[in-house]
Design an enzyme around this catalytic site. Structure first.
Site, mmCIF file in Angstrom:
data_model
loop_
_atom_site.group_PDB
_atom_site.id
_atom_site.type_symbol
_atom_site.label_atom_id
_atom_site.label_comp_id
_atom_site.label_asym_id
_atom_site.label_seq_id
_atom_site.Cartn_x
_atom_site.Cartn_y
_atom_site.Cartn_z
ATOM 1 N N ASN A 188 0.882 -1.173 0.000
ATOM 2 C CA ASN A 188 0.000 0.000 0.000
ATOM 3 C C ASN A 188 0.918 1.220 0.000
ATOM 4 O OD1 ASN A 188 -2.451 -1.520 0.158
ATOM 5 N ND2 ASN A 188 -2.054 -1.845 2.331
ATOM 6 N N GLU A 269 -8.272 -3.369 -3.222
ATOM 7 C CA GLU A 269 -8.530 -2.801 -1.902
ATOM 8 C C GLU A 269 -8.390 -1.275 -1.892
ATOM 9 O OE1 GLU A 269 -7.646 -6.326 1.266
ATOM 10 O OE2 GLU A 269 -5.929 -5.073 0.750
ATOM 11 N N ARG A 313 -15.567 -14.455 -3.043
ATOM 12 C CA ARG A 313 -14.253 -13.803 -3.041
ATOM 13 C C ARG A 313 -13.149 -14.779 -3.435
ATOM 14 N NH1 ARG A 313 -11.446 -10.587 2.060
ATOM 15 N NH2 ARG A 313 -9.292 -11.024 1.452
ATOM 16 N N ASP A 342 -6.773 -15.148 1.983
ATOM 17 C CA ASP A 342 -5.823 -14.183 2.537
ATOM 18 C C ASP A 342 -5.047 -14.763 3.714
ATOM 19 O OD1 ASP A 342 -4.418 -11.896 3.131
ATOM 20 O OD2 ASP A 342 -6.120 -10.778 3.918
ATOM 21 N N GLU A 370 0.037 -12.483 10.601
ATOM 22 C CA GLU A 370 -1.163 -11.653 10.638
ATOM 23 C C GLU A 370 -2.379 -12.423 11.137
ATOM 24 O OE1 GLU A 370 -4.040 -9.198 7.505
ATOM 25 O OE2 GLU A 370 -2.091 -9.970 6.838
#
Length: 696
Positions: A188, A269, A313, A342, A370
């Site tokens: 990002n 995203e 998804r 994910d 994560e």
């Protein structure tokens, strides 16, 4: 000397001795060993060869006074930076091959492994860490402190002596396990990363990493031409945009001649991308690839794309990319997460692996935890990654494993690569949890050789990280023998590592459950999470679909038909509830609560027993580690012990939350031979909204 002075001297001596024996984990698996004398001869001099020579001199554990020869000699049997090794020589085509050979030789010596004459080539050409580090020093999904590369505030672009020292240690750690690339910033991405000041700091980082063979890469924001370039558009087919990127890439290579390339998260995203201009992923990737072509750079284009709609998804990345197969330049490689959702504790492999036959594709694994308890839970991830790499896609018949579809052995591709989302930060021990270091190590070892076993990697890491024995000295200076250490520390701790990932799956999301976390930071349980205002695919209810009839996401032809994306005979196996592997059953099927599974028990009972087994396993880890106390330094012992206590509490919360919540749908009793829940459901719904470190 009077009594008082003698006492003070004794105290100072003891403090000094304790300081020498202190171990904060910063040395990772590169523990100092008392080296024996060795003579090193080389056929070439370079900064990299000098490092290799010094590593041998400072770490030699072989016969005293040996002579070892480092030879650069072209050999067609050696690929890229592969090497030939004997007990007293290393031969390679490149300087880096020599360095990797030195680390292999020292690793074998320090783990007392057999050293034989052999040629060793890497499985993947590019073995890259993706750092999700931000210009302000924070790390997205980082659980080990601030960024190694970026500072906060007005001094963010300064380079200090301590920076250089740390970067050198980081580069050495990577080189020791064969990692040869680092993306220095978050996917990002901030457009600031392409401005002059930041590029000059990237140059400073690259200069430190270069002798260790670690190339630098950057993540870029696709809309940078309009954000920082003064253009009205970032359309990849616009002539001015193409010119802007060409000039930017040229400027980068003037500063960093061996720059690796770009990593791109686009049209994903909320990140800008070619689809904002009616273009395809191929249009965007190829525009950048053409700019890199004169410099042998590459574009790693992420396939993590999905939008808010009624399509499953899990199907979306495949649908976006499969029709573009063969339309990408040969210096583009599509970076695909191991599973279709994910980084969940367990996922089936993404169906894109093998489906892209004319396009280079690279796995993206997540080293930072994560979805696996952050840096709090002990989770050795090699078993997870091996399960993925060894999965059979059947794309070219039986034996078409994910590894073979990505390493260049099955399909003709110019580039082979693999990426891992890094778990490093400024914490003294780099990774926040001593055992999280094993995942940095394991990623490098599997990226170099994906045929290594989970057991071998764990065995190496424990021996290199914890062994109290100086292998260059036959005199045992500890209070126990090597046999004692092996039986009472090495074997049980290694088994704890090997069991850890499956334990997490059991106490979090067994039998194919996935993405049922609380709303806060992907940590605690939240199977109830599903506010009306939220995107459906960002809620737990979307994934488990529990109701009075059963639980699980139907991805067969009677549901979303995601199984159509897999090749036969795997597709039929997954479609049939009787043949679908039970460890992903609820990923592919909505299963009745009373469905009888292979062990003769109902689905509900199996869920309950799995949750209970996960909790019991973590409690067993606590016992193993407590018994390991005599064999490990106090600082690391206490730190790991505290983490395991926290993990055990968390596992109990996961078990109670999920069983109490799902019981509202099953209306079946929790089996009476397992421990009763310790919490109330409504209290858990409140407490799991806390931040992870407050979550008890």
């Amino acid at each position: 000397m009077n009594y008082f002075k003698r006492r003070v001297s004794l105290v100072l001596f003891l403090i000094f001795a304790l300081t020498l024996n202190a171990q904060n984990g910063h040395d990772i698996w590169l523990q100092n060993k008392k080296a024996k004398p060795v003579n090193v001869t080389t056929t070439k001099q370079s900064p990299t060869i000098d490092i290799a020579k010094n590593e041998l001199i400072n770490g030699w554990q072989g016969a005293e006074g040996s002579t070892i020869t480092l030879t650069i000699k072209k050999d067609k049997s050696l690929h890229t930076d592969g090497f030939k090794i004997t007990p007293t020589s290393i031969q390679a085509n490149t300087d880096l091959g020599i360095l990797y050979g030195v680390y292999e030789l020292l690793r074998k010596q320090q783990t007392e492994s057999t050293i034989k004459d052999e040629s060793i080539n890497p499985s993947y050409d590019r073995r890259v860490l993706n750092h999700w580090d931000n210009p302000n020093g924070s790390i997205e999904r980082g659980y080990a402190g601030k960024s190694l590369f970026w500072h906060f505030g007005k001094d963010s672009l300064d380079v200090t002596e301590s920076d250089i020292k740390l970067w050198k240690e980081y580069a050495r750690a990577n080189a020791s396990v064969g990692i040869n690339g680092a993306v220095l910033n978050n996917v990002n991405a901030s457009p600031m990363m392409l401005t002059q000041g930041y590029l000059e700091k990237v140059k400073a980082i690259a200069d430190v990493l270069r002798p260790y063979g670690v190339k630098t890469y950057l993540s870029i924001k696709f809309s940078s031409p309009s954000l920082i370039g003064g253009l009205k558009t970032s359309d990849p087919l616009d002539a001015e945009v193409i010119k802007w990127w060409n000039n930017k890439v040229k400027d980068i290579y003037k500063l960093i001649p061996d720059f690796g390339g770009f990593l791109v998260k686009a049209s994903s995203e909320g990140q800008p991308g070619p689809q904002d201009y009616g273009r395809t992923h191929a249009d965007g990737a190829n525009m950048l690839a053409d700019a890199f072509k004169p410099f042998n750079g590459i574009v790693m284009w992420r396939a993590f794309v999905y939008i808010a709609n009624d399509e499953d998804r899990a199907k979306q990345a495949y649908n976006e990319f499969v029709h573009l197969d063969g339309k990408f330049r040969d210096n583009v490689i599509i970076q695909v997460k191991n599973g279709p959702i994910d980084f969940q504790p367990r996922e089936p492999f993404s169906p894109l692996f093998g489906a892209l036959k004319k396009t280079a594709i690279m796995p993206e694994l997540q080293i930072t935890q994560e979805y696996l308890g952050h840096s709090i839970h002990l989770a050795y991830l090699a078993p997870m990654w091996k399960e993925f790499l060894d999965s059979d896609t059947y794309q070219e018949g039986k034996g078409s494993t994910v590894a073979k579809t990505t390493d260049g052995s099955l399909f003709d591709q110019k580039i082979s690569a693999i990426a891992g989302v890094a778990n490093t930060g400024l914490d003294n021990n780099w990774t926040g949890h001593t055992f999280a270091q094993s995942n940095w190590y394991a990623f490098g070892r599997l990226a170099w050789n994906h045929e290594l076993s989970n057991e071998q990697i764990a065995d190496e890491w424990v021996k290199l990280t914890f062994s109290p024995f100086d292998l260059s000295n036959s005199e045992n200076k500890t209070d126990f023998s090597k046999s004692d250490w092996s039986n009472n520390f090495l074997k049980p701790v290694k088994q704890m590592m090997l069991d850890s990932r499956e334990a997490i799956v059991d106490y979090m999301m067994p039998l194919g459950l996935h993405h049922i976390f609380s709303a806060n930071e992907h940590y605690g349980p939240g199977p109830w999470y599903g506010p009306a205002r939220a995107r459906k695919d960002w809620t737990s209810l979307y994934y488990h679909k529990a109701d009075s009839l059963g639980i699980g996401f139907d991805r067969t032809p009677t549901g979303s038909n995601a199984t159509i994306q897999y090749e036969e005979p795997l597709r039929s196996q997954l479609n049939n509830i009787e043949t679908c592997p039970e460890n992903v059953l609820l990923w592919f099927h909505h299963v009745p609560w009373d469905y009888k599974m292979k062990n003769g028990k109902s689905l509900w009972d199996n869920l309950a027993y799995r949750y209970d087994a996960g909790v019991k396993k973590v409690r067993e880890f606590q016992k193993i580690w407590d018994m390991a106390k005599p064999y490990v330094d106090n600082q690391r012992f206490v730190e790991v012990q505290s983490k395991l206590r926290n993990q055990s509490r968390n596992a109990q919360v996961w078990k109670d939350a999920c069983l109490l919540y799902f019981q509202e749908f099953s209306n079946m009793p929790i089996p009476y031979d397992i421990e009763r829940p310790m919490h109330d459901l409504e209290d858990l719904k409140i407490s799991t909204m806390k931040r992870p470190l407050d979550y008890k």
